[in-house]
Design an enzyme around this catalytic site. Structure first.
Site, short mmCIF file in Angstrom:
data_model
loop_
_atom_site.label_atom_id
_atom_site.label_comp_id
_atom_site.label_asym_id
_atom_site.label_seq_id
_atom_site.Cartn_x
_atom_site.Cartn_y
_atom_site.Cartn_z
N GLY A 1 2.89 -2.55 8.02
CA GLY A 1 3.13 -2.95 9.40
C GLY A 1 4.51 -3.54 9.62
O GLY A 1 5.09 -4.14 8.70
N GLU B 1 -7.36 -5.57 3.83
CA GLU B 1 -7.61 -6.69 2.91
C GLU B 1 -8.81 -6.43 2.01
O GLU B 1 -9.59 -7.34 1.70
CB GLU B 1 -7.81 -7.99 3.70
N THR C 1 0.82 -1.21 0.00
CA THR C 1 0.00 0.00 0.00
C THR C 1 0.86 1.27 0.00
O THR C 1 1.91 1.31 0.62
CB THR C 1 -0.92 -0.02 1.24
#
Lengths: 691, 691
Positions: free
Chosen positions: B189, B446, B150
């Site tokens: 993350g 997701e 992303t």
């Protein structure tokens, strides 16, 4: 530290370019609408005057507050509260100026209860002698007060409070005592660490006449009464002997206020502690005098509820402002039917519009109903002060119903807007991390939103019962008229024509009325005719109340536009579209009720989604100007996504790359080494010490 | 410090007494149900084995974490992650043991992406040679990896990613470069502060054949591809030259993970960086080979979505467990029709039941659909590994639809439970301050919940189109059969009898099917026959997807109970009641659709509220045992309100009075004095320094 990112720009077109285009494409003037909405009571002038003063103060800078621990946040909040109070002195601010500053800073201040409930209660419930003593101390901040009513075991049910205030006829004192753990005061704002005084609500226990001076007098409870009590030493700021006080700990939101627990162990206060404007205990005989106007207390609660209704529009407007601006700028995916075109601005997706634009319409609906609520409150208040209580029941019902309905809409609406922002809505720069959790308190404070709808339904059932009993006498007011119309049609078995809601704005109002009347009639039959237990009907009672609040919202919105003459045609046309969008969107979510009550035809109900889409399309070009009209300053929004200038990505990046303290720390990620921060050595024990 | 509160007890009856009574009054065995629900895959054994190990470790104590600043929370999280990894070594835990521990600790670990997406991507997309090199480094934690896909400007639309990986034919390297600010990686993350390696997804730019060696080759994009890249020095843990990385800052939840931004400035990586199990670039010629099985990537996403579906039940069960236990204990108000009686337990109010009991039923619905999703995934996966892709489209549709539908239900359901707790639901001891905000991430990760429903609708429209085109040939599967049945009836203008949902559990399934088919048919006509633009239909597409997911949930729930033989009659009877409650409650919220599609009669639809009340009344006595069956340990609940033993008020008070660090600080509330903490002197400047 300069690096290669300094010269990077977002991909084109950038936010400022897009917002300029959005603002230019609409024939609505945000400035004109802002005047229409907010010039009332000097709001715009006040905001423009106070804001620059706050922005100049480094202490009011919001950049780092999300990185502070709760104790540090509270220290900051107290320092801010002190500074704000000094600004009052420095600039000669009045209470409205102060409240504006409080709103813009967006901290719930440790002084909050002192400035609001504490002073209000003394003003309204203290005797003249008590006021003469306490008001100068309060206004000068020589004492800081709080309001301690709710307990660990009792919130909504005030009659069930356990704290006792037992009159000791021998010493002419009240003895405050917490007989159980659940009698602990709980949630009382400003009291946990800040206040040294409090209004303490306790069950007034007086000796049964004749037993006053016996060794073991028999006590009778006269229900909860307010006492004004010093709870901490003025010098050491420690709780007085016989009192335990503290802050209840971290919460969902509202970190900056010290909600308290407080217990008393046979703690004695003088006779003068009982606020005695309405209720009195004779110091010589221990005899009780009834309050002359028991319902006045009702009035205070109604005031707070009506205020919450009025404030709801700006809380939602804040969320909608961010959502509209950001989704205008954000682009994602090309048109599936035009793979060669540019990526689509996400506000052009109907699935984004359906989440944001009805809420944009709702901000306007909330505005007009908030004004109407204030107006009703003020005129009822004037009547009450003249000793005429006839409008109290309606006002209480209206404020309870709208408090429940409007705060539900806004709490859910804020979260809906946040999710419509996609991933960035979850980030700290969204402007929602404080707004969302803080606002959630509104659905339970001042009467839980589900619980208080019983009060509305109870009033409405009484009105329907009256209408049925006097069906052949002339209507006493509009509600009575509409119930009699409904009952007459029902009795005569008339075939009721559905309202043509697509071709008459007034028919929309009527359709909401009929649906609400039908729901009310069913529950009236169950309760009044069939004598069903109240508790068994509660879900229906809640539904009746919510439907009635919607009637008020739609009706008030309609009347406001109908009678508004001062604004331009362009603005007016969009306001009517907002009215229709709000109404049809709301109607669609309860289509079955509108069908079942005969209010709207199946044909029109099945067309509703198309109508909603149509009005969203009509509003879409004006969306940015319609949120600009709320004039919410960037300082209050505190959102990279919602900035007025549209520099979304620049600000997101700046906050991450230049303002995040975590990036000053280099970590050691190897699990076999105890070092957590590079060069920090073995920090295991210092981390453990904080647990 | 001992004080008079030590000897105080809550008012009677206390929580333990009430819960004991609740547990005794039901003939359902929580233990039997727990075995039925959770013995599968050794879940219960694993939880019982892991939990005491964690509870012994002071570092895993949750008491103070809500009082820590973000930087301190992150240090704690990294220390915990290290300890957890050491426990894997010490106890020889397998990956399921590790995941159980991770769930119970309830921190999203800084190692999360390393343990999940990083290792999975290498395992699935690296060539054998790449795997031989990287897997030992990953498994030994010699390197820590993350997954960077992303970007600031693109999330859902992966094809729109801006980061470039340009092949330099002369040096046989890829050049990673971020051309804009919006090309910055974002949200990744474990990368912000922890990882030293990452899977980096970038647009693969290869020279147009024939221009490879020219001075200015022309480049063609082959779309996003994964590269494995070292991003930080192994010694200093600083980003490598040409890379900027950091943590994006505080978020709505998920404080303990370091979501990253990352940009590249002409950063060179070797040819071996491209994960080349499926896509390859010839190092000599720069020629591209197509992946042989493009859809395999789909498979990974489907796996994660199906996992989220499966996990949703326990997230909701956690909220419902707290809500049922606390509202059983909490009492407020006497019965309006029996003013002399005791106060009512709030779970006995229909207005509390209607918020909690349908969600209790939902936990069971989610359980069975989660199992079905896992089963479908596993069998489809086996087929795919045999080279048979025929079930992929269905599995992708099912997992996307259910991911969207189930996470919506759970995110909203958690908040509904929290509000049903009244004031105490807003407190930090509710057990919701981490659960709620953390879970909200699920509605966007997701695949945004609104966006991905298009994929479901697209599949279903294709199925309806196929059914219409082949209406006279035998059905290929159950979906095809039901569409052909619907189409045939529609073509023949048959008068369709509504299903008798009150007298047949199977009729409930059929009614959900008919409603979904009718919605699908309408959108099929719009899109396939009337050629309406896809975008204009999006709201309907979403509705079709949600309706289809409900069909699956109701159908799977029905089938599971129908075929279940092993459990006792008492448990079975309550499970059927939960099935009916879930179905009728869900049906009621869309009554108009069920009416409009002819699925259920107006008479039965108008009776639904009564039916819902009836099943709530039947389930009410078993509510505590039905939540006990989820076996969620107090350590995970971390809730004073939801404790197994019912010591609600004791724990609330203990947390406030003995565990709140703010109560160690005495403040100076006088606004004219700079001192914030008593004896602390002038702290103005130290507070300012933190801003």
């Amino acid at each position: 530290m300069p690096d290669f990112t300094d010269k990077l720009q977002p991909s084109k077109p950038d936010g400022p370019t897009i917002l300029a285009k959005e603002r230019a494409q609409s024939n609505i003037s945000a400035e004109e609408l802002a005047q229409h909405l907010l010039s009332h009571d000097g709001f715009l002038e006040r905001q423009a005057r106070i804001l620059p003063i706050l922005e100049k103060e480094p202490l009011f800078n919001k950049k780092q507050q999300a990185n502070l621990s709760r104790p540090d946040l509270f220290k900051l909040a107290l320092a801010r509260a002190k500074l704000l109070r000094r600004l009052v002195d420095r600039h000669g601010w009045n209470i409205d100026d102060y409240k504006m500053a409080e709103t813009l800073i967006d901290d719930v201040s440790p002084y909050f209860l002192h400035m609001h409930m504490f002073v209000t209660t003394v003003r309204e419930q203290a005797s003249d002698a008590q006021k003469a003593h306490w008001m100068p101390l309060i206004e000068s901040f020589k004492i800081i007060g709080a309001y301690a009513q709710t307990e660990l075991g009792h919130g909504s049910n005030v009659q069930g409070l356990e704290l006792e205030a037992r009159w000791d006829q021998r010493t002419h004192e009240f003895i405050l005592h917490s007989p159980t753990l659940t009698a602990s005061k709980w949630w009382n704002g400003s009291l946990g660490r800040t206040a040294n005084h409090a209004i303490v609500v306790a069950q007034l226990l007086l000796p049964r006449p004749g037993t006053e001076t016996s060794a073991s007098p028999q006590y009778v409870s006269h229900g909860p009464h307010p006492f004004i009590v010093q709870v901490r030493h003025m010098e050491s700021h420690q709780p007085l002997d016989g009192i335990v006080i503290g802050d209840i700990g971290p919460k969902f939101g509202y970190s900056t206020i010290d909600n308290a627990y407080m217990l008393f162990d046979q703690f004695r206060v003088p006779h003068s502690a009982l606020l005695s404007r309405y209720s009195q205990v004779d110091p010589e005989t221990g005899a009780y005098s009834q309050p002359k106007m028991g319902k006045v207390v009702y009035g205070t609660m109604t005031y707070v509820r009506s205020l919450i209704v009025h404030q709801s529009r700006l809380a939602l407007a804040r969320a909608v402002t961010v959502a509209v601006r950001y989704t205008s700028i954000r682009r994602q995916f090309k048109d599936r039917d035009n793979a060669k075109g540019p990526e689509i601005h996400v506000l052009d997706y109907p699935t984004v519009q359906i989440r944001i634009l009805p809420l944009l319409a709702t901000t306007y609906a909330l505005h007009y109903v908030g004004l109407a609520m204030q107006k009703t409150y003020k005129s009822a208040r004037m009547e009450i002060e003249r000793g005429d209580f006839s409008s109290l029941a309606y006002m209480h019902s209206m404020s309870s119903g709208l408090k429940s309905h409007c705060t539900n809409i806004v709490a859910d609406g804020i979260e809906t807007c946040r999710r419509a922002l996609g991933g960035h809505g979850y980030g700290g720069a969204s402007g929602f991390t404080r707004l969302g959790p803080d606002y959630l308190s509104r659905v339970t404070v001042e009467g839980d939103n589900w619980m208080i709808t019983q009060q509305v339904a109870s009033y409405l059932i009484k009105r329907m019962t009256d209408a049925a009993a006097n069906i052949h006498t002339p209507a006493v007011d509009a509600i009575d008229a509409s119930y009699k119309e409904f009952l007459t049609a029902h009795q005569n078995g008339q075939v009721i024509e559905p309202y043509d809601v697509f071709n008459s704005d007034y028919a929309i109002v009527k359709s909401f009325q009929r649906r609400a009347s039908a729901l009310l009639y069913d529950v009236y039959v169950e309760r009044v005719i069939n004598k069903k237990p109240w508790t068994s009907l509660m879900i229906q009672l809640n539904k009746v109340s919510q439907a009635q609040s919607l009637v008020i919202m739609v009706e008030v919105f309609y009347e406001a536009l109908k009678s508004e003459k001062a604004i331009s045609e362009a603005a007016k046309a969009s306001l009517w579209d907002l009215y229709r969008l709000f109404s049809f969107y709301t109607m669609e979510s309860s289509s079955y009720d509108f069908f079942n009550s005969g209010a709207v035809s199946q044909r029109q109900l099945s067309e509703l989604p198309t109508k909603v889409k149509q009005f969203m399309t009509q509003i879409r070009p004006h969306a940015v100007n319609l949120v600009d009209a709320w004039m919410i300053p960037d300082y209050l929004l505190d959102s990279a996504l919602g900035r007025y200038d549209g520099k979304v990505y620049e600000d997101l990046f700046n906050r991450a790359h230049h303002e995040n303290p975590l990036n000053q720390i280099t970590f050691n990620p190897n699990y076999w080494e105890n070092e957590i921060v590079k060069g920090g050595g073995d920090e295991w024990s210092s981390i453990l010490a904080k647990l």
